[in-house]
Write a protein that holds these residues in place. Structure first.
Motif, PDB file in Angstrom:
ATOM      1  N   UNK A 185      -7.526   7.638  -4.795  1.00  0.00           N
ATOM      2  CA  UNK A 185      -7.545   9.063  -5.090  1.00  0.00           C
ATOM      3  C   UNK A 185      -7.533   9.282  -6.594  1.00  0.00           C
ATOM      4  N   UNK A 186      -7.921  10.467  -7.021  1.00  0.00           N
ATOM      5  CA  UNK A 186      -7.897  10.789  -8.443  1.00  0.00           C
ATOM      6  C   UNK A 186      -6.453  10.698  -8.927  1.00  0.00           C
ATOM      7  N   UNK A 187      -6.245   9.994 -10.013  1.00  0.00           N
ATOM      8  CA  UNK A 187      -4.906   9.770 -10.537  1.00  0.00           C
ATOM      9  C   UNK A 187      -4.390   8.379 -10.237  1.00  0.00           C
ATOM     10  N   UNK A 188      -5.075   7.641  -9.368  1.00  0.00           N
ATOM     11  CA  UNK A 188      -4.698   6.262  -9.055  1.00  0.00           C
ATOM     12  C   UNK A 188      -5.628   5.344  -9.832  1.00  0.00           C
ATOM     13  N   UNK A 212       0.842  -1.189   0.000  1.00  0.00           N
ATOM     14  CA  UNK A 212       0.000   0.000   0.000  1.00  0.00           C
ATOM     15  C   UNK A 212       0.876   1.237   0.000  1.00  0.00           C
ATOM     16  N   UNK A 213       0.456   2.264  -0.760  1.00  0.00           N
ATOM     17  CA  UNK A 213       1.235   3.496  -0.806  1.00  0.00           C
ATOM     18  C   UNK A 213       0.515   4.672  -0.157  1.00  0.00           C
ATOM     19  N   UNK A 245      -3.856   0.426 -15.325  1.00  0.00           N
ATOM     20  CA  UNK A 245      -2.823  -0.461 -14.809  1.00  0.00           C
ATOM     21  C   UNK A 245      -1.606   0.299 -14.289  1.00  0.00           C
ATOM     22  N   UNK A 246      -1.607   1.635 -14.354  1.00  0.00           N
ATOM     23  CA  UNK A 246      -0.415   2.399 -13.992  1.00  0.00           C
ATOM     24  C   UNK A 246      -0.250   2.623 -12.499  1.00  0.00           C
ATOM     25  N   UNK A 247      -1.332   2.579 -11.759  1.00  0.00           N
ATOM     26  CA  UNK A 247      -1.270   2.965 -10.354  1.00  0.00           C
ATOM     27  C   UNK A 247      -1.384   4.477 -10.253  1.00  0.00           C
TER      28      UNK A 247
END
Length: 151
Positions: free
Chosen positions: A42-45, A36-37, A48-50
């Motif tokens: 959140x917007x932008x997550x 977990x980061x 497949x990029x994360x």
């Protein structure tokens, strides 16, 4: 592939598919196994990029700083939209009457754009800054979610 011809497959854990270790080039782990980061959901997550952060603003992994930056980004965007409207609207409409009765300055006499600052009284410009400061300090309280001011 029962293991008899190749040995006991239960003892073979060197494969990244069996060892639950991520490969540095490609992540073969299921979603629940990824570390977990703090920026999930959140917007932008997005898969497949994360979390998409090309400038590296989230390298410090501080979620509170990230939310503050997101709030400031939204506020600056809103100010920019108002400023754009402030440049466009005077081209099509000017208020009737006086901007400053003591100086005898009418709204129609004020030029558009930044030239307006050259003819406006100093007290009028000070009123703009005082009003903006009042709104910033008393009205714009954060409600947890960036951009949500409780309206």
């Amino acid at each position: 592939l029962t293991g008899s011809a190749w040995g006991d497959w239960a003892l073979y854990d060197a494969s990244p598919l069996r060892s639950l270790k991520s490969d540095p080039g490609f992540n073969t782990l299921p979603e629940w196994d990824r570390p977990k980061n703090g920026f999930e959901g959140l917007v932008g997550d997005q898969p497949p990029l994360g979390l998409w952060d090309p400038l590296g603003f989230t390298k410090d992994r501080d979620v509170e700083k990230f939310k503050r930056r997101r709030e400031i980004e939204l506020k600056h965007g809103r100010v920019a939209m108002f400023a754009t409207m402030g440049y466009i609207a005077p081209e099509y409409y000017k208020f009737p009457g006086y901007l400053s009765t003591s100086a005898g300055l009418k709204f129609v006499d004020v030029p558009n754009g930044l030239k307006a600052l050259s003819v406006m009284p100093t007290a009028g410009i000070a009123q703009f800054f005082a009003f903006i400061g009042f709104i910033e300090l008393s009205y714009n309280k954060s409600y947890g979610e960036p951009g949500n001011y409780g309206k």
